[in-house]
Scaffold this motif. Structure first.
Motif, PDB file in Angstrom:
ATOM      1  N   MET A  17     -27.850  58.811 -35.181  1.00 15.24           N
ATOM      2  CA  MET A  17     -26.797  59.789 -34.914  1.00 15.24           C
ATOM      3  C   MET A  17     -26.855  60.303 -33.479  1.00 15.24           C
ATOM      4  N   LEU A  18     -28.060  60.472 -32.944  1.00 15.64           N
ATOM      5  CA  LEU A  18     -28.189  60.892 -31.552  1.00 15.64           C
ATOM      6  C   LEU A  18     -27.567  59.861 -30.610  1.00 15.64           C
ATOM      7  N   ILE A  19     -27.765  58.592 -30.912  1.00 15.13           N
ATOM      8  CA  ILE A  19     -27.185  57.528 -30.083  1.00 15.13           C
ATOM      9  C   ILE A  19     -25.658  57.546 -30.163  1.00 15.13           C
ATOM     10  N   VAL A  20     -25.125  57.718 -31.371  1.00 12.67           N
ATOM     11  CA  VAL A  20     -23.671  57.726 -31.550  1.00 12.67           C
ATOM     12  C   VAL A  20     -23.033  58.911 -30.837  1.00 12.67           C
ATOM     13  N   TRP A  71     -14.303  69.199 -21.477  1.00  9.40           N
ATOM     14  CA  TRP A  71     -15.691  69.163 -21.921  1.00  9.40           C
ATOM     15  C   TRP A  71     -15.918  69.982 -23.188  1.00  9.40           C
ATOM     16  N   LEU A  72     -15.133  71.036 -23.379  1.00 12.59           N
ATOM     17  CA  LEU A  72     -15.281  71.812 -24.610  1.00 12.59           C
ATOM     18  C   LEU A  72     -14.864  70.997 -25.838  1.00 12.59           C
ATOM     19  N   LEU A  73     -13.829  70.170 -25.678  1.00 14.95           N
ATOM     20  CA  LEU A  73     -13.405  69.302 -26.773  1.00 14.95           C
ATOM     21  C   LEU A  73     -14.488  68.259 -27.067  1.00 14.95           C
ATOM     22  N   ILE A  74     -15.089  67.711 -26.024  1.00 18.47           N
ATOM     23  CA  ILE A  74     -16.159  66.727 -26.208  1.00 18.47           C
ATOM     24  C   ILE A  74     -17.327  67.344 -26.965  1.00 18.47           C
ATOM     25  N   LEU A  75     -17.726  68.550 -26.565  1.00 17.48           N
ATOM     26  CA  LEU A  75     -18.838  69.235 -27.224  1.00 17.48           C
ATOM     27  C   LEU A  75     -18.502  69.547 -28.679  1.00 17.48           C
ATOM     28  N   ALA A  76     -17.275  70.008 -28.921  1.00 15.01           N
ATOM     29  CA  ALA A  76     -16.872  70.373 -30.280  1.00 15.01           C
ATOM     30  C   ALA A  76     -16.826  69.145 -31.189  1.00 15.01           C
ATOM     31  N   VAL A  77     -16.283  68.041 -30.706  1.00 14.54           N
ATOM     32  CA  VAL A  77     -16.209  66.817 -31.505  1.00 14.54           C
ATOM     33  C   VAL A  77     -17.613  66.273 -31.780  1.00 14.54           C
ATOM     34  N   SER A  78     -18.499  66.328 -30.781  1.00 20.81           N
ATOM     35  CA  SER A  78     -19.870  65.841 -30.968  1.00 20.81           C
ATOM     36  C   SER A  78     -20.607  66.663 -32.016  1.00 20.81           C
ATOM     37  N   ALA A  79     -20.469  67.990 -31.940  1.00 22.31           N
ATOM     38  CA  ALA A  79     -21.133  68.864 -32.922  1.00 22.31           C
ATOM     39  C   ALA A  79     -20.573  68.630 -34.324  1.00 22.31           C
ATOM     40  N   TYR A  80     -19.262  68.482 -34.428  1.00 20.08           N
ATOM     41  CA  TYR A  80     -18.647  68.212 -35.729  1.00 20.08           C
ATOM     42  C   TYR A  80     -19.162  66.898 -36.311  1.00 20.08           C
ATOM     43  N   THR A  81     -19.265  65.872 -35.473  1.00 16.58           N
ATOM     44  CA  THR A  81     -19.737  64.571 -35.939  1.00 16.58           C
ATOM     45  C   THR A  81     -21.145  64.667 -36.512  1.00 16.58           C
ATOM     46  N   ALA A  82     -22.033  65.384 -35.810  1.00 17.12           N
ATOM     47  CA  ALA A  82     -23.423  65.507 -36.260  1.00 17.12           C
ATOM     48  C   ALA A  82     -23.521  66.273 -37.573  1.00 17.12           C
ATOM     49  N   PHE A  96      -1.806  68.972 -32.600  1.00 17.38           N
ATOM     50  CA  PHE A  96      -2.199  68.533 -33.933  1.00 17.38           C
ATOM     51  C   PHE A  96      -2.432  67.024 -33.958  1.00 17.38           C
ATOM     52  N   GLY A  97      -1.610  66.276 -33.224  1.00 20.87           N
ATOM     53  CA  GLY A  97      -1.807  64.836 -33.150  1.00 20.87           C
ATOM     54  C   GLY A  97      -3.123  64.475 -32.473  1.00 20.87           C
ATOM     55  N   ILE A  98      -3.467  65.199 -31.400  1.00 21.18           N
ATOM     56  CA  ILE A  98      -4.749  64.965 -30.723  1.00 21.18           C
ATOM     57  C   ILE A  98      -5.905  65.324 -31.649  1.00 21.18           C
ATOM     58  N   PHE A  99      -5.769  66.448 -32.365  1.00 25.25           N
ATOM     59  CA  PHE A  99      -6.801  66.851 -33.323  1.00 25.25           C
ATOM     60  C   PHE A  99      -6.982  65.787 -34.412  1.00 25.25           C
ATOM     61  N   ALA A 100      -5.877  65.290 -34.970  1.00 21.58           N
ATOM     62  CA  ALA A 100      -5.949  64.287 -36.028  1.00 21.58           C
ATOM     63  C   ALA A 100      -6.606  63.003 -35.537  1.00 21.58           C
ATOM     64  N   THR A 101      -6.297  62.624 -34.293  1.00 18.35           N
ATOM     65  CA  THR A 101      -6.875  61.405 -33.735  1.00 18.35           C
ATOM     66  C   THR A 101      -8.382  61.546 -33.528  1.00 18.35           C
ATOM     67  N   TRP A 102      -8.795  62.673 -32.929  1.00 18.90           N
ATOM     68  CA  TRP A 102     -10.227  62.876 -32.692  1.00 18.90           C
ATOM     69  C   TRP A 102     -10.980  63.101 -34.004  1.00 18.90           C
ATOM     70  N   LEU A 103     -10.315  63.676 -34.997  1.00 16.85           N
ATOM     71  CA  LEU A 103     -10.936  63.814 -36.308  1.00 16.85           C
ATOM     72  C   LEU A 103     -11.221  62.439 -36.903  1.00 16.85           C
ATOM     73  N   SER A 104     -10.276  61.519 -36.736  1.00 15.06           N
ATOM     74  CA  SER A 104     -10.470  60.157 -37.231  1.00 15.06           C
ATOM     75  C   SER A 104     -11.615  59.475 -36.496  1.00 15.06           C
ATOM     76  N   VAL A 105     -11.693  59.679 -35.186  1.00 16.16           N
ATOM     77  CA  VAL A 105     -12.799  59.108 -34.402  1.00 16.16           C
ATOM     78  C   VAL A 105     -14.130  59.674 -34.881  1.00 16.16           C
ATOM     79  N   ALA A 106     -14.175  60.996 -35.109  1.00 10.32           N
ATOM     80  CA  ALA A 106     -15.415  61.639 -35.540  1.00 10.32           C
ATOM     81  C   ALA A 106     -15.853  61.168 -36.916  1.00 10.32           C
ATOM     82  N   GLN A 107     -14.900  60.944 -37.818  1.00  9.59           N
ATOM     83  CA  GLN A 107     -15.248  60.469 -39.157  1.00  9.59           C
ATOM     84  C   GLN A 107     -15.862  59.068 -39.092  1.00  9.59           C
ATOM     85  N   ILE A 108     -15.249  58.205 -38.280  1.00  8.20           N
ATOM     86  CA  ILE A 108     -15.799  56.855 -38.129  1.00  8.20           C
ATOM     87  C   ILE A 108     -17.178  56.909 -37.476  1.00  8.20           C
ATOM     88  N   ALA A 109     -17.316  57.754 -36.452  1.00  8.94           N
ATOM     89  CA  ALA A 109     -18.599  57.862 -35.749  1.00  8.94           C
ATOM     90  C   ALA A 109     -19.701  58.382 -36.658  1.00  8.94           C
TER      91      ALA A 109
END
Length: 448
Positions: A103-106, A121-132, A47-60
């Protein structure tokens, strides 16, 4: 007294603000349910990792929008009042092109940095898709809010997708299935895509006349405003989500998850601020640019009345029910009630300050807004570096509250001086005669 309350509730502005706040509160309840269920269906570290990456995705997502979401609110209202469909079409086309490329650059940057850190890599793909998708929903909500309705804009951005994810998490909890961060991001992305499609369809229905209208541009105005909006948006989202990233970096994933949960609960007041911004962005610019000063003042005062009621009720809720609410995330979360109270004080002060930021940005004073938000983020960062090593997560909460309080005071002083409007609840302490003498909304063409 009952008659006064009924008269208060019959006012159109009161109903509008109350309806917007109810929408925000409803979405906030769903967000609380979503994150508490996520904490229950994930390990503490997960949950802590999820919360951190969620914060990164929101900023991105905000970085990738390049200020276009705020730009659209600013100019769509102006062009609608001025009956300029050619410029309306021009700013829509320009914003969509710029945001898509950025957005493509980010997203590429997120993927590169995450892969260098050795993330799955699945986490990277999921975070990227969520960000877009999240960025698309943010941009679409601004267009839908200005051209269709607040419900269509904010309902799809805040309410619909969260309801879908909450149902999904309830099923996972019932079948005792533990999720990892990548699965959580995937579920959120799919649900948000439903809301994005609904926004696109609703906006397309109100734009048939623009198809035959030649697009015109005011590139120099758009670029100048977009730059200030972009910097302000980045600083705003950093002030909301950088905390979790810093706690993760300075302490550990589990503590980052705890801080994230407490900050989301304290955001009961941020819901009020967001609702006021949403309502103000829909109503105030048209009143301002049409020089309807009497209605502008009336709207501002009634917004302050609703805010005061919400702040008092919210503080009572946090003080009495805080431990029970934190316990919904898990037993170890309930131990941080003091952190929650400190954070709630800061967000309550911010809510009581009213939509000062919105008024400054939407009335052409966005340049002076940026330094205040930058100072807020810088002060908070210094506070983290000084207090967290000694006080831990409580030090992070104290730093956040102090920076929010000082930024709110500064914004209100600037708002009164530059626009002639006092957006805070303090306006309720003034007498009508003096208020009429003090309020003089200045020309939209004035600049710093």
């Amino acid at each position: 007294m009952i008659a006064s309350i009924l008269q208060f509730m019959r006012r159109d502005v009161t109903r509008g603000v109350a309806g917007t706040i109810l929408l925000k509160v409803g979405s906030g309840v769903l967000a609380f349910a979503l994150f508490s269920l996520a904490a229950r269906t994930m390990s503490p570290d997960g949950f802590g990792i999820f919360a951190t990456w969620l914060s990164v995705a929101q900023i991105a997502a905000v970085v990738g929008l390049v200020g276009q979401e705020s730009l659209l609110v600013r100019f769509l209202n102006e062009y609608q009042v001025g009956e300029r469909p050619d410029l309306t079409k021009g700013v829509l086309k320009s914003s969509l092109k710029i945001a898509s490329l950025a957005m493509l650059i980010v997203i590429g940057g997120i993927a590169i940095v995450a892969s260098m850190r050795g993330n799955w890599w699945l986490l990277i793909l999921a975070v990227s898709a969520y960000t877009a998708v999240n960025a698309g929903l943010m941009l679409g909500s601004q267009i839908a809010r200005s051209l269709v309705s607040i419900l269509m804009g904010e309902g799809n951005r805040e309410f619909l997708w969260r309801a879908i994810v909450v149902l999904f998490l309830l099923v996972m909890l019932l079948v005792h299935r533990q999720l990892d961060p990548a699965e959580m991001f995937a579920a959120m992305t799919i649900a948000m895509s439903v809301g994005l499609v609904a926004q696109i369809v609703s906006v397309a229905r109100v734009l048939p006349d623009l198809r035959r209208t030649p697009a015109r541009s005011e590139t120099s105005r758009w670029r100048s405003s977009a730059l200030h909006f972009w910097i302000a948006s980045i600083l705003e989202v950093a002030s909301q989500y950088l905390d979790v990233i810093l706690v993760y970096w300075m302490l550990d994933p589990t503590t980052a998850g705890v801080y994230f949960a407490a900050s989301r609960l304290a955001n009961i007041f941020a819901m009020v601020s967001a609702a006021l911004y949403t309502f103000g962005a829909r109503r105030l610019p048209s009143l301002y640019f049409s020089k309807n000063l009497r209605e502008f003042e009336r709207t501002s005062r009634l917004m302050a009345e609703v805010t005061a009621l919400c702040v008092v009720a919210g503080l009572a809720t946090i003080w009495i029910g805080g431990p029970y609410l934190l316990n919904l995330f898990g037993p170890h979360f309930a131990e941080q009630h003091s952190v929650l109270i400190v954070l709630a004080i800061g967000t309550a002060i911010q809510a009581a300050g009213g939509p000062a930021a919105a008024i400054l940005q939407l009335t052409g004073h966005e340049r002076i807004y940026v330094p205040v938000v930058a100072a807020n983020v810088a002060l908070r960062l210094v506070g983290f570096l000084v207090l967290v090593p000694f006080l831990g997560v409580l030090g992070a909460a104290i730093s956040t509250t102090v920076s929010l309080a000082l930024a709110t005071i500064a914004l209100n002083v600037l708002c009164r001086r530059r626009s002639g409007v006092d957006p805070s609840v303090l306006v309720l302490l003034r007498f009508p005669a003096s208020r009429r003498g003090n309020y003089a909304v200045r020309s939209a063409d004035s600049r710093d």
